[in-house]
Design a protein around this motif. Sequence first.
Motif, PDB file in Angstrom:
ATOM      1  N   TRP A  36       0.858  -1.166   0.000  1.00 40.74           N
ATOM      2  CA  TRP A  36       0.000   0.000   0.000  1.00 40.74           C
ATOM      3  C   TRP A  36       0.902   1.225   0.000  1.00 40.74           C
ATOM      4  CZ3 TRP A  36      -5.140   0.397  -0.732  1.00 40.74           C
ATOM      5  CH2 TRP A  36      -5.935  -0.729  -0.522  1.00 40.74           C
ATOM      6  N   PHE A  37       0.596   2.150  -0.866  1.00 40.96           N
ATOM      7  CA  PHE A  37       1.307   3.413  -0.956  1.00 40.96           C
ATOM      8  C   PHE A  37       0.302   4.542  -0.907  1.00 40.96           C
ATOM      9  CE2 PHE A  37       4.145   0.348  -2.741  1.00 40.96           C
ATOM     10  CZ  PHE A  37       5.432   0.828  -2.540  1.00 40.96           C
ATOM     11  N   ARG A  38       0.776   5.735  -0.647  1.00 42.98           N
ATOM     12  CA  ARG A  38      -0.108   6.882  -0.674  1.00 42.98           C
ATOM     13  C   ARG A  38       0.632   8.090  -1.219  1.00 42.98           C
ATOM     14  NH1 ARG A  38      -0.832   8.405   5.778  1.00 42.98           N
ATOM     15  NH2 ARG A  38       1.221   9.410   6.055  1.00 42.98           N
ATOM     16  N   GLN A  39      -0.129   9.013  -1.763  1.00 38.59           N
ATOM     17  CA  GLN A  39       0.449  10.238  -2.268  1.00 38.59           C
ATOM     18  C   GLN A  39      -0.494  11.399  -1.979  1.00 38.59           C
ATOM     19  OE1 GLN A  39       1.657  10.238  -6.414  1.00 38.59           O
ATOM     20  NE2 GLN A  39       3.192  11.790  -5.972  1.00 38.59           N
ATOM     21  N   ALA A  40       0.007  12.344  -1.214  1.00 36.67           N
ATOM     22  CA  ALA A  40      -0.738  13.545  -0.895  1.00 36.67           C
ATOM     23  C   ALA A  40      -0.382  14.628  -1.904  1.00 36.67           C
ATOM     24  CB  ALA A  40      -0.413  14.007   0.520  1.00 36.67           C
ATOM     25  N   PRO A  41      -1.246  15.607  -2.091  1.00 36.65           N
ATOM     26  CA  PRO A  41      -0.956  16.683  -3.041  1.00 36.65           C
ATOM     27  C   PRO A  41       0.372  17.369  -2.735  1.00 36.65           C
ATOM     28  CG  PRO A  41      -3.236  16.774  -2.362  1.00 36.65           C
ATOM     29  CD  PRO A  41      -2.572  15.765  -1.476  1.00 36.65           C
ATOM     30  N   GLY A  42       1.218  17.497  -3.740  1.00 35.95           N
ATOM     31  CA  GLY A  42       2.489  18.170  -3.575  1.00 35.95           C
ATOM     32  C   GLY A  42       3.557  17.378  -2.854  1.00 35.95           C
ATOM     33  N   LYS A  43       3.287  16.139  -2.533  1.00 39.62           N
ATOM     34  CA  LYS A  43       4.249  15.318  -1.815  1.00 39.62           C
ATOM     35  C   LYS A  43       4.660  14.098  -2.622  1.00 39.62           C
ATOM     36  CE  LYS A  43       2.773  16.521   2.877  1.00 39.62           C
ATOM     37  NZ  LYS A  43       2.339  15.963   4.192  1.00 39.62           N
ATOM     38  N   GLU A  44       5.793  13.532  -2.237  1.00 41.64           N
ATOM     39  CA  GLU A  44       6.267  12.311  -2.867  1.00 41.64           C
ATOM     40  C   GLU A  44       5.411  11.131  -2.427  1.00 41.64           C
ATOM     41  OE1 GLU A  44       9.017  13.977  -5.194  1.00 41.64           O
ATOM     42  OE2 GLU A  44       8.945  11.803  -5.036  1.00 41.64           O
ATOM     43  N   ARG A  45       5.357  10.151  -3.268  1.00 35.24           N
ATOM     44  CA  ARG A  45       4.675   8.923  -2.912  1.00 35.24           C
ATOM     45  C   ARG A  45       5.435   8.247  -1.774  1.00 35.24           C
ATOM     46  NH1 ARG A  45       4.744   4.904  -7.647  1.00 35.24           N
ATOM     47  NH2 ARG A  45       6.872   4.605  -6.849  1.00 35.24           N
ATOM     48  N   GLU A  46       4.731   7.719  -0.814  1.00 33.26           N
ATOM     49  CA  GLU A  46       5.370   7.025   0.284  1.00 33.26           C
ATOM     50  C   GLU A  46       4.696   5.683   0.524  1.00 33.26           C
ATOM     51  OE1 GLU A  46       4.992   8.911   4.117  1.00 33.26           O
ATOM     52  OE2 GLU A  46       2.999   9.698   3.644  1.00 33.26           O
ATOM     53  N   TRP A  47       5.463   4.760   1.039  1.00 27.81           N
ATOM     54  CA  TRP A  47       4.898   3.443   1.282  1.00 27.81           C
ATOM     55  C   TRP A  47       4.223   3.389   2.642  1.00 27.81           C
ATOM     56  CZ3 TRP A  47       6.614  -0.479   4.785  1.00 27.81           C
ATOM     57  CH2 TRP A  47       7.801  -0.193   5.472  1.00 27.81           C
ATOM     58  N   VAL A  48       3.178   2.642   2.698  1.00 26.48           N
ATOM     59  CA  VAL A  48       2.358   2.511   3.891  1.00 26.48           C
ATOM     60  C   VAL A  48       2.526   1.134   4.526  1.00 26.48           C
ATOM     61  CG1 VAL A  48      -0.018   2.513   4.762  1.00 26.48           C
ATOM     62  CG2 VAL A  48       0.692   4.196   3.043  1.00 26.48           C
ATOM     63  N   SER A  49       2.614   0.120   3.706  1.00 29.67           N
ATOM     64  CA  SER A  49       2.829  -1.237   4.196  1.00 29.67           C
ATOM     65  C   SER A  49       3.388  -2.084   3.069  1.00 29.67           C
ATOM     66  CB  SER A  49       1.535  -1.855   4.720  1.00 29.67           C
ATOM     67  OG  SER A  49       0.611  -2.074   3.662  1.00 29.67           O
ATOM     68  N   CYS A  50       4.070  -3.156   3.434  1.00 32.35           N
ATOM     69  CA  CYS A  50       4.574  -4.099   2.444  1.00 32.35           C
ATOM     70  C   CYS A  50       4.391  -5.513   2.961  1.00 32.35           C
ATOM     71  CB  CYS A  50       6.045  -3.836   2.127  1.00 32.35           C
ATOM     72  SG  CYS A  50       6.680  -4.882   0.788  1.00 32.35           S
ATOM     73  N   PHE A  51       3.632  -6.259   2.235  1.00 33.27           N
ATOM     74  CA  PHE A  51       3.356  -7.651   2.570  1.00 33.27           C
ATOM     75  C   PHE A  51       4.221  -8.557   1.713  1.00 33.27           C
ATOM     76  CE2 PHE A  51       0.838 -11.469   1.365  1.00 33.27           C
ATOM     77  CZ  PHE A  51       0.778 -12.085   2.604  1.00 33.27           C
ATOM     78  N   LYS A  52       4.958  -9.450   2.365  1.00 31.15           N
ATOM     79  CA  LYS A  52       5.803 -10.410   1.671  1.00 31.15           C
ATOM     80  C   LYS A  52       5.066 -11.739   1.614  1.00 31.15           C
ATOM     81  CE  LYS A  52      10.115 -10.641   3.037  1.00 31.15           C
ATOM     82  NZ  LYS A  52      11.296 -11.048   3.856  1.00 31.15           N
ATOM     83  N   GLY A  53       4.561 -12.056   0.446  1.00 29.88           N
ATOM     84  CA  GLY A  53       3.761 -13.253   0.308  1.00 29.88           C
ATOM     85  C   GLY A  53       4.499 -14.540   0.592  1.00 29.88           C
ATOM     86  N   SER A  54       5.805 -14.554   0.371  1.00 28.50           N
ATOM     87  CA  SER A  54       6.577 -15.777   0.552  1.00 28.50           C
ATOM     88  C   SER A  54       6.591 -16.266   1.996  1.00 28.50           C
ATOM     89  CB  SER A  54       8.008 -15.596   0.051  1.00 28.50           C
ATOM     90  OG  SER A  54       8.678 -14.569   0.757  1.00 28.50           O
ATOM     91  N   ASP A  55       6.499 -15.349   2.955  1.00 27.94           N
ATOM     92  CA  ASP A  55       6.477 -15.766   4.353  1.00 27.94           C
ATOM     93  C   ASP A  55       5.318 -15.171   5.147  1.00 27.94           C
ATOM     94  OD1 ASP A  55       9.258 -13.680   5.598  1.00 27.94           O
ATOM     95  OD2 ASP A  55       7.273 -13.151   4.859  1.00 27.94           O
TER      96      ASP A  55
END
Length: 120
Positions: A36-55
């Motif tokens: 999950w990522f998010r981007q607010a107006p005028g800001k860089e995209r940032e990551w919110v969560s990262c799910f690793k399916g392998s584990d």
Amino acid sequence: EVQLVESGGGLVQAGGSLRLSCATAGFVFDDYAIGWFRQAPGKEREWVSCFKGSDGSTTYPDSMKGRFTFSSDNVKKAVYLIMSSLKPEDTAVYYCSADAGDYCVGMNYWGKGTLVTVSS
């Protein structure tokens, strides 16, 4: 083909909660990282969560740890982002992403996003 469709965005008051959904198709969770990522107006995209399916593990930035929680449903082939204690600065377009591998970098597949607006 890989498909990702977000839903669940909307207007919520500060301190409230919201659950975002991402319907998926075209890939196996075990072989992919889902972010999950998010981007607010005028800001860089940032990551919110990262799910690793392998584990089955999930990582979060420190700023969101304890407030945002990722979950998945292998039967429905959907993933979710449960957000609580929302702040106005959480206002952004939230995107679901996926790619083969273990890392949420250089993601090749993206949904169109869903807007979350947090009012004060």
